[in-house]
Motif scaffolding. Sequence first.
Motif, PDB file in Angstrom:
ATOM      1  N   LYS A  43       0.770  -0.755   0.320  1.00  0.00           N
ATOM      2  CA  LYS A  43       0.336  -0.128   0.356  1.00  0.00           C
ATOM      3  C   LYS A  43       0.656   1.186  -0.046  1.00  0.00           C
ATOM      4  O   LYS A  43       0.361   2.248  -0.628  1.00  0.00           O
ATOM      5  CB  LYS A  43      -0.351  -0.215   1.118  1.00  0.00           C
ATOM      6  CG  LYS A  43      -1.830   1.063   0.793  1.00  0.00           C
ATOM      7  CD  LYS A  43      -3.040   0.854   2.459  1.00  0.00           C
ATOM      8  CE  LYS A  43      -3.839   2.196   2.867  1.00  0.00           C
ATOM      9  NZ  LYS A  43      -4.414   2.513   3.933  1.00  0.00           N
ATOM     10  N   THR A  44       1.632   1.386   0.999  1.00  0.00           N
ATOM     11  CA  THR A  44       3.039   2.427   1.031  1.00  0.00           C
ATOM     12  C   THR A  44       4.068   2.844  -0.563  1.00  0.00           C
ATOM     13  O   THR A  44       3.714   3.614  -0.980  1.00  0.00           O
ATOM     14  CB  THR A  44       4.346   2.592   2.029  1.00  0.00           C
ATOM     15  OG1 THR A  44       3.533   1.967   2.738  1.00  0.00           O
ATOM     16  CG2 THR A  44       5.042   3.447   1.876  1.00  0.00           C
ATOM     17  N   THR A  80      -1.888   9.997   4.988  1.00  0.00           N
ATOM     18  CA  THR A  80      -1.721   8.764   5.792  1.00  0.00           C
ATOM     19  C   THR A  80      -0.851   7.663   5.416  1.00  0.00           C
ATOM     20  O   THR A  80      -0.391   7.451   6.139  1.00  0.00           O
ATOM     21  CB  THR A  80      -2.791   8.374   3.468  1.00  0.00           C
ATOM     22  OG1 THR A  80      -4.040   8.598   3.264  1.00  0.00           O
ATOM     23  CG2 THR A  80      -3.096   6.475   4.084  1.00  0.00           C
ATOM     24  N   SER A  84       0.494   5.608   9.417  1.00  0.00           N
ATOM     25  CA  SER A  84       0.813   4.608   8.933  1.00  0.00           C
ATOM     26  C   SER A  84       1.902   4.059  10.267  1.00  0.00           C
ATOM     27  O   SER A  84       2.144   3.562  10.598  1.00  0.00           O
ATOM     28  CB  SER A  84       1.000   4.407   7.519  1.00  0.00           C
ATOM     29  OG  SER A  84       1.892   4.751   7.004  1.00  0.00           O
TER      30      SER A  84
END
Length: 106
Positions: A43-44, A80, A84
Motif C-alpha cells: 500500500k505504501t 495517510t 501509517s
Amino acid sequence: MKTISKLRMAVVLVSLACTAPTFASTVDPVKTEISNDPAAAAKTEVLLNRLKEIKDMDKSDLSRAERKALRKEVKEIKATMKASGNGVYLSVGAIIIIILLLILIL
C-alpha cells in the motif's frame, strides 16, 4: 592547572547541568506498532508511486479545479503515509548524543 582554567571548566559543567532539564518533555510520545505486513508495504509503495506520477505530471494544461483536486489528493496521501507510522524519528537529545559520539570516535 591554573585557577582560571578550573573556573572555566566549572562554569561550563554547571551551565550544561542547568540547561539539560529544559529539553525534558512532560508529554509521553505516542507509541505506534510497526508491522512487517507485506500488504502495508504494498500500500505504501502504491501511494509513493502515485505521488511520483503527480510530481512528473505536466500541470500547465490543467484547469484550476483539476490542480486543486491534485493538491488535495497529495495532502491526503501524505496524511495517510504519516498516519501509517512508517519512518524513523529522532529526538534532539538523540541527535546530540550521536554527534558527540561521532566527534569522540573520529
